[in-house]
Structures are given as structure tokens and as C-alpha cells.
Design a protein around this motif. Structure first.
Motif, PDB file in Angstrom:
ATOM      1  N   VAL A 149      11.828  54.554  27.393  1.00 22.06           N
ATOM      2  CA  VAL A 149      12.007  53.233  27.699  1.00 22.06           C
ATOM      3  C   VAL A 149      11.008  52.402  27.159  1.00 22.06           C
ATOM      4  O   VAL A 149       9.794  52.715  27.307  1.00 22.06           O
ATOM      5  N   TYR A 200       9.169  45.884  26.621  1.00 23.68           N
ATOM      6  CA  TYR A 200       9.189  44.660  25.919  1.00 23.68           C
ATOM      7  C   TYR A 200       8.776  43.333  26.431  1.00 23.68           C
ATOM      8  O   TYR A 200       8.711  43.439  27.788  1.00 23.68           O
ATOM      9  N   GLN A 222       9.629  39.540  26.929  1.00 25.72           N
ATOM     10  CA  GLN A 222      10.819  38.441  26.985  1.00 25.72           C
ATOM     11  C   GLN A 222       9.972  37.372  26.343  1.00 25.72           C
ATOM     12  O   GLN A 222       8.929  37.162  26.299  1.00 25.72           O
ATOM     13  N   TYR A 247      11.973  47.657  29.827  1.00 26.42           N
ATOM     14  CA  TYR A 247      13.341  47.602  29.419  1.00 26.42           C
ATOM     15  C   TYR A 247      13.831  48.842  28.615  1.00 26.42           C
ATOM     16  O   TYR A 247      13.203  49.423  27.824  1.00 26.42           O
ATOM     17  N   LEU A 248      15.317  48.904  29.069  1.00 30.44           N
ATOM     18  CA  LEU A 248      15.772  50.008  28.547  1.00 30.44           C
ATOM     19  C   LEU A 248      17.143  49.500  27.947  1.00 30.44           C
ATOM     20  O   LEU A 248      17.725  48.693  28.360  1.00 30.44           O
ATOM     21  N   GLU A 249      17.543  49.716  26.761  1.00 32.76           N
ATOM     22  CA  GLU A 249      18.384  49.136  25.886  1.00 32.76           C
ATOM     23  C   GLU A 249      19.916  50.054  26.662  1.00 32.76           C
ATOM     24  O   GLU A 249      19.932  51.318  26.253  1.00 32.76           O
ATOM     25  N   THR A 257      22.627  45.200  25.636  1.00 30.70           N
ATOM     26  CA  THR A 257      21.575  44.437  26.199  1.00 30.70           C
ATOM     27  C   THR A 257      20.677  45.282  26.656  1.00 30.70           C
ATOM     28  O   THR A 257      20.346  46.409  26.265  1.00 30.70           O
ATOM     29  N   ARG A 258      19.673  44.526  27.412  1.00 38.64           N
ATOM     30  CA  ARG A 258      18.560  45.458  28.033  1.00 38.64           C
ATOM     31  C   ARG A 258      18.573  45.169  29.355  1.00 38.64           C
ATOM     32  O   ARG A 258      18.734  44.314  29.994  1.00 38.64           O
ATOM     33  N   ASP A 310      17.844  39.454  35.593  1.00 39.38           N
ATOM     34  CA  ASP A 310      17.817  40.484  34.530  1.00 39.38           C
ATOM     35  C   ASP A 310      18.764  41.500  35.085  1.00 39.38           C
ATOM     36  O   ASP A 310      18.848  41.557  36.568  1.00 39.38           O
ATOM     37  N   GLU A 367       5.949  48.834  23.317  1.00 37.79           N
ATOM     38  CA  GLU A 367       6.759  48.409  22.100  1.00 37.79           C
ATOM     39  C   GLU A 367       5.863  48.269  20.782  1.00 37.79           C
ATOM     40  O   GLU A 367       6.346  48.808  19.817  1.00 37.79           O
TER      41      GLU A 367
END
Length: 186
Positions: free
Chosen positions: A5, A8, A10, A19-21, A34-35, A159, A178
Motif C-alpha cells: 500500500v 500517496y 492527494q 492508498y491502495l490501488e 481508483t484508489r 474517499d 510513494e
């Protein structure tokens, strides 16, 4: 199962968040990538209104009249339980994980729906009036109504929250920054 994970940022924020894709498939078969925000404090998997609509979810007037059931930091929201499948593509192994889950799909209450439509109509009229008579007073009123609409609408668009019931499908998740993948957090 395991997956990474990434933290990221925003576009509107200064802080990194986990965030997990993830992917979904709509009823017509199109993939929606999405994330989702991994939230270890959330009990549920939460979907915003617009994503549910893209996935083909529907809500009746009766559904919109019920008392809000979903509670959290953002207050109480009206929601429907919807079965969906979340797809994760594991970057390192190439494995694809498909997880069926019941999600809390955020929907407007009947009052919110009426209020949003009323504001939208007022904004459309103001937009026309600003074009015909561009006064500072009309511009301000138009801007204020747009902000009011955005604030009301954004309650329905949180979200995607990936809660504990989703994470029970994994032995562990590794959180990585990231920009600097040498930093691991969980």
C-alpha cells in the motif's frame, strides 16, 4: 495474500495517506481503476455515491427515505449495503486478487436529493443572469451557491474507505512511501 500500500498525496493535500490501488467492474463490464484509503479504524468498506452509480447501483425513493445508518467522523450518512467485487493486481507477483465484499454505498436522503436539485436549478439561473448582467453582486451570489452545492454534494463523495472487514482477506499489508520505497510504515 500480501500487497503493498503506497502513501500517496492527494492534489489538494500536503500529507501522505495510505492508498491502495483497486479496481471495480461495472455491470456493463468496464473497469474502473481508483484508489481507496486504507482506514484501520473503519468497520466498513465505504463507497461514494458517484462510484456506486458508475458500477450500476440504484436506489429507490424508499431507500432515500430511510434513517441514516452509517456513522463516522464525517457524521451520519444514508447508505445501502451493496455486494461488489474489488480487484487488486499484486505488482510483484502479478497475481490478481478478487475479493467479494459488502460495501456501504453512500446515497442521498430524499431531503438531500431535493436540496441538491434545488441548488443546481438556482445555480443554472444565476449562471445565465451573470452572463446577461455581470455585476459583482450576482457573481458573489453565484460563487456562494456553487460553494453551498459543493459542500452538500461532497458529503456524498467521501474517499473510498477500505475498512477492517476488507483487510481480513490479507495476512498482512506493507505500507511504503510513494517517493522513498525504503521507508516501510506498518
Amino acid at each position: 495474500m500480501r500487497n503493498r500500500v503506497f502513501f500517496y498525496k492527494q492534489p489538494w493535500g500536503e500529507k501522505y495517506r495510505p492508498y491502495l490501488e483497486i479496481s471495480f467492474y461495472s455491470k456493463n463490464g468496464s473497469e474502473l481503476i481508483t484508489r481507496g484509503l486504507v482506514d484501520t479504524g473503519a468497520d466498513r468498506f465505504l463507497l461514494p455515491y458517484s462510484l456506486g452509480r458508475e458500477l450500476g447501483f440504484t436506489a429507490s425513493t424508499e431507500d432515500m427515505r430511510k434513517k441514516p445508518e452509517t456513522k463516522g467522523v464525517g457524521g451520519e450518512l444514508n447508505s445501502l449495503d451493496k455486494e461488489t467485487e474489488v480487484v487488486i493486481n499484486h505488482r510483484h507477483s502479478g497475481k490478481i486478487h478478487r475479493i467479494k465484499i459488502s460495501a456501504a454505498w453512500i446515497i442521498p436522503t430524499e431531503e438531500e436529493f431535493i436540496f441538491l436539485n434545488k441548488l443546481k436549478s438556482e445555480i443554472d439561473v444565476l449562471k445565465m443572469n451573470v452572463k446577461l448582467h455581470p455585476t459583482d453582486e450576482l457573481r458573489k451570489l453565484y460563487f456562494d451557491k456553487q460553494n453551498e452545492y459543493a459542500s452538500a454534494h461532497n458529503r456524498l463523495e467521501p474517499d473510498i474507505l477500505i475498512g477492517r472487514e476488507f483487510m481480513e482477506n490479507f495476512a498482512y499489508l506493507t505500507f511504503v512511501h510513494e517517493k522513498d520505497s525504503s521507508k516501510s510504515y506498518f
